[in-house]
Motif scaffolding. Structure first.
Motif, PDB file in Angstrom:
ATOM      1  N   VAL A  15       3.641  75.800  52.503  1.00  0.00           N
ATOM      2  CA  VAL A  15       4.121  76.394  53.755  1.00  0.00           C
ATOM      3  C   VAL A  15       3.223  77.553  54.170  1.00  0.00           C
ATOM      4  CG1 VAL A  15       5.743  78.003  52.629  1.00  0.00           C
ATOM      5  CG2 VAL A  15       6.131  77.295  55.005  1.00  0.00           C
ATOM      6  N   THR A  16       2.967  77.639  55.470  1.00  0.00           N
ATOM      7  CA  THR A  16       2.301  78.787  56.047  1.00  0.00           C
ATOM      8  C   THR A  16       3.326  79.641  56.783  1.00  0.00           C
ATOM      9  OG1 THR A  16       0.676  79.557  57.672  1.00  0.00           O
ATOM     10  CG2 THR A  16       1.602  77.371  58.038  1.00  0.00           C
ATOM     11  N   ILE A  17       3.264  80.938  56.553  1.00  0.00           N
ATOM     12  CA  ILE A  17       4.161  81.907  57.179  1.00  0.00           C
ATOM     13  C   ILE A  17       3.269  82.773  58.054  1.00  0.00           C
ATOM     14  CG2 ILE A  17       5.866  83.720  56.743  1.00  0.00           C
ATOM     15  CD1 ILE A  17       5.890  82.511  53.764  1.00  0.00           C
ATOM     16  N   ALA A  18       3.224  82.480  59.335  1.00  0.00           N
ATOM     17  CA  ALA A  18       2.140  83.038  60.146  1.00  0.00           C
ATOM     18  C   ALA A  18       2.461  82.960  61.629  1.00  0.00           C
ATOM     19  CB  ALA A  18       0.847  82.276  59.851  1.00  0.00           C
ATOM     20  N   GLY A  19       1.482  83.375  62.424  1.00  0.00           N
ATOM     21  CA  GLY A  19       1.587  83.284  63.870  1.00  0.00           C
ATOM     22  C   GLY A  19       0.986  81.987  64.377  1.00  0.00           C
ATOM     23  N   SER A  20       1.422  81.588  65.568  1.00  0.00           N
ATOM     24  CA  SER A  20       0.908  80.386  66.213  1.00  0.00           C
ATOM     25  C   SER A  20      -0.271  80.744  67.119  1.00  0.00           C
ATOM     26  CB  SER A  20       2.013  79.730  67.054  1.00  0.00           C
ATOM     27  OG  SER A  20       1.482  78.738  67.910  1.00  0.00           O
ATOM     28  N   ASP A  21      -1.346  79.981  67.022  1.00  0.00           N
ATOM     29  CA  ASP A  21      -2.499  80.120  67.904  1.00  0.00           C
ATOM     30  C   ASP A  21      -2.471  78.957  68.886  1.00  0.00           C
ATOM     31  OD1 ASP A  21      -4.955  80.118  69.167  1.00  0.00           O
ATOM     32  OD2 ASP A  21      -6.147  79.943  67.343  1.00  0.00           O
ATOM     33  N   ALA A  29      -6.989  78.946  64.916  1.00  0.00           N
ATOM     34  CA  ALA A  29      -6.603  79.864  63.849  1.00  0.00           C
ATOM     35  C   ALA A  29      -5.091  79.766  63.651  1.00  0.00           C
ATOM     36  CB  ALA A  29      -7.032  81.294  64.196  1.00  0.00           C
ATOM     37  N   GLY A  30      -4.537  80.759  62.945  1.00  0.00           N
ATOM     38  CA  GLY A  30      -3.084  80.795  62.766  1.00  0.00           C
ATOM     39  C   GLY A  30      -2.548  79.591  62.029  1.00  0.00           C
ATOM     40  N   LEU A  31      -1.284  79.323  62.267  1.00  0.00           N
ATOM     41  CA  LEU A  31      -0.634  78.237  61.526  1.00  0.00           C
ATOM     42  C   LEU A  31      -1.229  76.877  61.873  1.00  0.00           C
ATOM     43  CD1 LEU A  31       1.651  76.554  63.409  1.00  0.00           C
ATOM     44  CD2 LEU A  31       2.788  78.762  63.258  1.00  0.00           C
ATOM     45  N   GLN A  32      -1.826  76.747  63.069  1.00  0.00           N
ATOM     46  CA  GLN A  32      -2.462  75.468  63.394  1.00  0.00           C
ATOM     47  C   GLN A  32      -3.648  75.201  62.481  1.00  0.00           C
ATOM     48  OE1 GLN A  32      -1.297  77.590  65.636  1.00  0.00           O
ATOM     49  NE2 GLN A  32      -0.098  76.445  67.131  1.00  0.00           N
ATOM     50  N   ALA A  33      -4.482  76.210  62.241  1.00  0.00           N
ATOM     51  CA  ALA A  33      -5.601  76.032  61.311  1.00  0.00           C
ATOM     52  C   ALA A  33      -5.093  75.751  59.903  1.00  0.00           C
ATOM     53  CB  ALA A  33      -6.489  77.277  61.313  1.00  0.00           C
ATOM     54  N   ILE A  42       6.506  78.444  58.896  1.00  0.00           N
ATOM     55  CA  ILE A  42       7.515  79.412  59.309  1.00  0.00           C
ATOM     56  C   ILE A  42       6.833  80.305  60.332  1.00  0.00           C
ATOM     57  CG2 ILE A  42       8.895  81.403  58.575  1.00  0.00           C
ATOM     58  CD1 ILE A  42       9.270  79.941  55.875  1.00  0.00           C
ATOM     59  N   VAL A  43       7.252  80.201  61.569  1.00  0.00           N
ATOM     60  CA  VAL A  43       6.581  80.886  62.675  1.00  0.00           C
ATOM     61  C   VAL A  43       7.085  82.320  62.756  1.00  0.00           C
ATOM     62  CG1 VAL A  43       6.001  80.815  65.116  1.00  0.00           C
ATOM     63  CG2 VAL A  43       6.464  78.681  63.883  1.00  0.00           C
TER      64      VAL A  43
END
Length: 275
Positions: A10-16, A21-25, A40-41
């Motif tokens: 899981v990535t706990i991050a911002g959406s780009d 970048a961000g959870l998409q990357a 987890i946005v």
């Protein structure tokens, strides 16, 4: 029926919204490394290769709901953090990480976007140092982020080693300071393991503006490899080779700092030396 056998991360991050970048990357990296990725946005951004035009943090209560939803169903074997926005959201992530077992935690202390936009409020740096890093297995700051964490400039190799040891005293087990911002002919990163051993991880520097999301990609790949059961040193080597390939086998997207190529092959131009 086979349940939860596939490695899950899981990535706990911002959406780009620009996808580089961000959870998409992170999700692209997870897929490329053959693990099942979830997110987890923490924040939304209006973003492209020119920079970040707007950002919108997610309500803390909804972050709680996302953690609870994933913990109730999945067997998550590694987690990573990225953009965490501000003190309130760092605290929300910390509170939830203390209540779940998502395996090894990789902290990418995202502070500033490639275009210069601030992605972490200054007062949240203390929260990351005091609350999040003690939960982390690995932290992966770039040079500017490491300088903020230690409160001093980092110029030489000796500075990098000393900074890594200072960061390690904050409670994180392993420290990787990425050297991409230096002007050396090689992109050389410092690895400080929990036992005090230092390594230098090197690859040829590539002249390109398409490096958007490199930090996200690197930390996501480490998380993916750990979820598959790779030893940490091997996971870091794979992440460097994955990132080197993603940069060297470039793609053309956007007009500014373009993204890396997440379907590239691993580069063989990576070396590791103890020092």
């Amino acid at each position: 029926m086979t349940v939860n056998r596939t490695p899950q991360v899981v990535t706990i991050a911002g959406s780009d919204s620009g996808g580089g970048a961000g959870l998409q990357a992170d999700l692209k990296t997870f897929q490329a490394r053959h693990v099942f990725g979830m997110s987890i946005v923490v924040a939304l951004t209006a973003q492209n290769t020119y920079g970040v035009q707007a950002s919108l943090p997610i309500p803390a209560g909804f972050i709680d709901a996302q953690f609870q939803s994933l913990a109730a169903d999945f067997d998550i074997r590694a987690a990573k953090t990225g953009m965490l926005a501000d003190r309130e959201h760092v605290e929300a992530v910390v509170r939830n990480l203390q209540q779940v077992d998502f395996g090894p935690l990789i902290v990418d202390p995202v502070m500033v976007a490639k275009g210069g936009a601030t992605l972490l409020a200054s007062e949240a740096v203390v929260t990351i140092k005091e609350q999040l890093l003690p939960l982390a297995d690995v932290v992966t700051p770039n040079l500017p982020e490491a300088e903020i964490l230690v409160g001093k400039k980092i110029v030489t190799n000796a500075d990098m080693v000393q900074a890594a040891r200072t960061i390690q005293t904050l409670g994180v087990k392993h420290v990787i300071i990425k050297g991409g911002h230096r002007q050396n002919h090689k992109a050389e990163d410092l690895i400080l393991l929990a036992d005090g051993t230092c390594y230098w991880l090197s690859a040829p520097r590539i002249a390109t503006a398409n490096t958007h999301g490199t930090g996200d990609t690197f930390s996501a790949c480490i998380a993916a490899e750990l979820a598959k059961g790779q030893p940490l040193k091997a996971a870091i080597m794979t992440a460097k080779a994955f990132l080197q390939g993603a940069i060297s086998q470039g793609i053309s997207v956007g007009h500014g700092h373009g993204p890396t190529n997440h379907w590239a092959k691993l580069s063989e131009k990576v070396s590791l030396r103890q020092g």
